[in-house]
Scaffold this motif. Sequence first.
Motif, PDB file in Angstrom:
ATOM      1  N   VAL A   1      -5.726  -2.781  15.886  1.00  0.00           N
ATOM      2  CA  VAL A   1      -5.919  -1.468  15.268  1.00  0.00           C
ATOM      3  C   VAL A   1      -7.377  -1.282  14.845  1.00  0.00           C
ATOM      4  CG1 VAL A   1      -5.282  -0.018  13.309  1.00  0.00           C
ATOM      5  CG2 VAL A   1      -3.529  -1.306  14.529  1.00  0.00           C
ATOM      6  N   VAL A   2      -7.952  -2.345  14.269  1.00  0.00           N
ATOM      7  CA  VAL A   2      -9.354  -2.263  13.856  1.00  0.00           C
ATOM      8  C   VAL A   2     -10.272  -2.042  15.052  1.00  0.00           C
ATOM      9  CG1 VAL A   2     -11.250  -3.548  12.807  1.00  0.00           C
ATOM     10  CG2 VAL A   2      -8.979  -3.615  11.775  1.00  0.00           C
TER      11      VAL A   2
ATOM     12  N   THR B   1       0.829  -1.199   0.000  1.00  0.00           N
ATOM     13  CA  THR B   1       0.000   0.000   0.000  1.00  0.00           C
ATOM     14  C   THR B   1       0.872   1.261   0.000  1.00  0.00           C
ATOM     15  OG1 THR B   1      -0.129   0.041   2.411  1.00  0.00           O
ATOM     16  CG2 THR B   1      -1.799  -1.227   1.240  1.00  0.00           C
TER      17      THR B   1
ATOM     18  N   PHE C   1      -3.153  -6.034  13.499  1.00  0.00           N
ATOM     19  CA  PHE C   1      -4.144  -5.351  12.667  1.00  0.00           C
ATOM     20  C   PHE C   1      -5.523  -5.407  13.312  1.00  0.00           C
ATOM     21  CE2 PHE C   1      -7.385  -5.576   9.341  1.00  0.00           C
ATOM     22  CZ  PHE C   1      -7.193  -4.343   8.739  1.00  0.00           C
TER      23      PHE C   1
ATOM     24  N   LYS D   1     -14.649   5.305  16.908  1.00  0.00           N
ATOM     25  CA  LYS D   1     -15.910   5.695  16.267  1.00  0.00           C
ATOM     26  C   LYS D   1     -17.061   5.647  17.268  1.00  0.00           C
ATOM     27  CE  LYS D   1     -14.702   4.188  11.581  1.00  0.00           C
ATOM     28  NZ  LYS D   1     -15.061   3.249  10.475  1.00  0.00           N
TER      29      LYS D   1
ATOM     30  N   ARG E   1      -9.954   1.461  16.229  1.00  0.00           N
ATOM     31  CA  ARG E   1     -10.665   2.373  15.332  1.00  0.00           C
ATOM     32  C   ARG E   1     -12.170   2.306  15.579  1.00  0.00           C
ATOM     33  NH1 ARG E   1      -8.917   0.384  10.906  1.00  0.00           N
ATOM     34  NH2 ARG E   1      -7.012   1.630  10.868  1.00  0.00           N
ATOM     35  N   GLU E   2     -12.684   1.099  15.793  1.00  0.00           N
ATOM     36  CA  GLU E   2     -14.109   0.969  16.086  1.00  0.00           C
ATOM     37  C   GLU E   2     -14.462   1.620  17.418  1.00  0.00           C
ATOM     38  OE1 GLU E   2     -16.375  -0.122  14.081  1.00  0.00           O
ATOM     39  OE2 GLU E   2     -14.913  -0.575  12.515  1.00  0.00           O
TER      40      GLU E   2
ATOM     41  N   ASN F   1      -5.862   1.823   5.145  1.00  0.00           N
ATOM     42  CA  ASN F   1      -7.241   1.927   5.648  1.00  0.00           C
ATOM     43  C   ASN F   1      -8.258   1.880   4.517  1.00  0.00           C
ATOM     44  OD1 ASN F   1      -6.225   2.160   8.223  1.00  0.00           O
ATOM     45  ND2 ASN F   1      -6.323   4.389   8.260  1.00  0.00           N
ATOM     46  N   ALA F   2      -7.918   2.498   3.380  1.00  0.00           N
ATOM     47  CA  ALA F   2      -8.840   2.489   2.246  1.00  0.00           C
ATOM     48  C   ALA F   2      -8.949   1.102   1.631  1.00  0.00           C
ATOM     49  CB  ALA F   2      -8.389   3.501   1.199  1.00  0.00           C
TER      50      ALA F   2
ATOM     51  N   PHE G   1      -8.450  -1.813   3.294  1.00  0.00           N
ATOM     52  CA  PHE G   1      -9.094  -2.722   4.243  1.00  0.00           C
ATOM     53  C   PHE G   1     -10.528  -2.310   4.562  1.00  0.00           C
ATOM     54  CE2 PHE G   1      -4.598  -3.471   5.884  1.00  0.00           C
ATOM     55  CZ  PHE G   1      -4.467  -4.621   5.113  1.00  0.00           C
ATOM     56  N   ALA G   2     -11.008  -1.228   3.991  1.00  0.00           N
ATOM     57  CA  ALA G   2     -12.352  -0.742   4.301  1.00  0.00           C
ATOM     58  C   ALA G   2     -13.400  -1.740   3.826  1.00  0.00           C
ATOM     59  CB  ALA G   2     -12.595   0.620   3.649  1.00  0.00           C
TER      60      ALA G   2
END
Length: 310
Positions: A188-189, A85, A185, A196, A192-193, A136-137, A139-140
Motif C-alpha cells: 500500500v505504501v 485506528t 502495508f 504521488k 501510494r508513493e 494514514n495519519a 503512519f505518516a
Amino acid sequence: MAFAILAGWLVTGFYSVPQGDRAVLQQFGRAVRIMRPGAHWHWPAPLAGDRVVSIRQIHVVAVGYRPVSKLYEGEPAPAEAAMLTHDQGIVRLQFAVQYRVVDPRRYLFTIDHPRKAIARSAEAVMRQAVADSPANAVFAHDTYPLAAVVKTRLQGLLNRYGAGVHIVAIKIQKAAPPKSVLAAFEKVVRAREDAKRYASQAQAYADSILPKARADGAALIDKAHIYRAHVISKAQTRAARFLALASIYARAPLVTRERLLIDAMEHVYQKARKVMLSDAGRAVVNVPMAAPPPAPVVPPRAPANPGAKR
C-alpha cells in the motif's frame, strides 16, 4: 552517654538540597513545606523526614516499549503498543513522554506512583487520539500533529488529577503495522508513493505544455480579432459603396444602370479568353484578355531501330 546519643540523633536531622532540586519536608508523615536548595535541619527520623525531587531534570516515561538506553529504544511492549485506528486498522505505536516536576508536593502525595500514573494516562490519551485518526495519519512520516494533540490532552488530564507536572514533549519513536500485515502495508505504501510520483510527473508535463497552449490560444484569439476587424471594415466599405451607388442611382437610374453594366462586363471580359466578331464576320472587336498559355514542347521521337538498314 545519653547526651552523646541525643546529640548524634539530632545531627542526623541535617540535610542539604542540591541546586535545581526541591525537598518536601515531612513531619509525622505529613508534608508541611517545600525547602529550597541549601543546608537545612529538621527533626530526625522518625519524627520528620525529607524527600528530594528534581525540578530541573526532564523525566522520561516510555509507553509501548522498554527503553534500554538514553535513546529511548528497546523491546516493544505488545499490550501497550497495539492500538486501533479510526478506520479499524491496527498500529504498533511506541512513544516517550518527557515531563518536568513543577509542584513537588502534588507530585509526591496527590497520586500514587507518579511515573506509572503518567504512563497509563499517556497510553489512554494516545489510544483516544489514534482512534480519532485514520491509519494514514498515524503512519505518516510527520507525526507532529498527533504528538501535539496528545500533549495538549495529556496536560489537561494531569492537571485535573493535580499531578504537579508539566509535559515537555511527546516523542513518537515508531509507528508500524503488525508483522502479520506488514507485507500488505508495504504494498500500500509503495502504491501510494507511485501515485504521488505519477501525479508529480503529470503535473510536470502539464506545466510544460500549458504555457505553449496558452500562448497558442492567445495567438488564435488575436488572429480572430484581426480577422473580425478586417471583415467588419470590408463590410462597412461595401455598405458605404452600395449606399453611394444607391444615391447616384436615385438621381439617374438609366445612366447608372448602364455604367454598372459596363463595369461588370469589363470585369468579366478581363478574365475571359474570347474573341467577338460582328454579324458580317468582317469587323473584329478587340477585347482585352489574358495571354494564352505557352504551347507544350514535345521532344522529337527517336527511331524505333536506329541500327536497321533501309
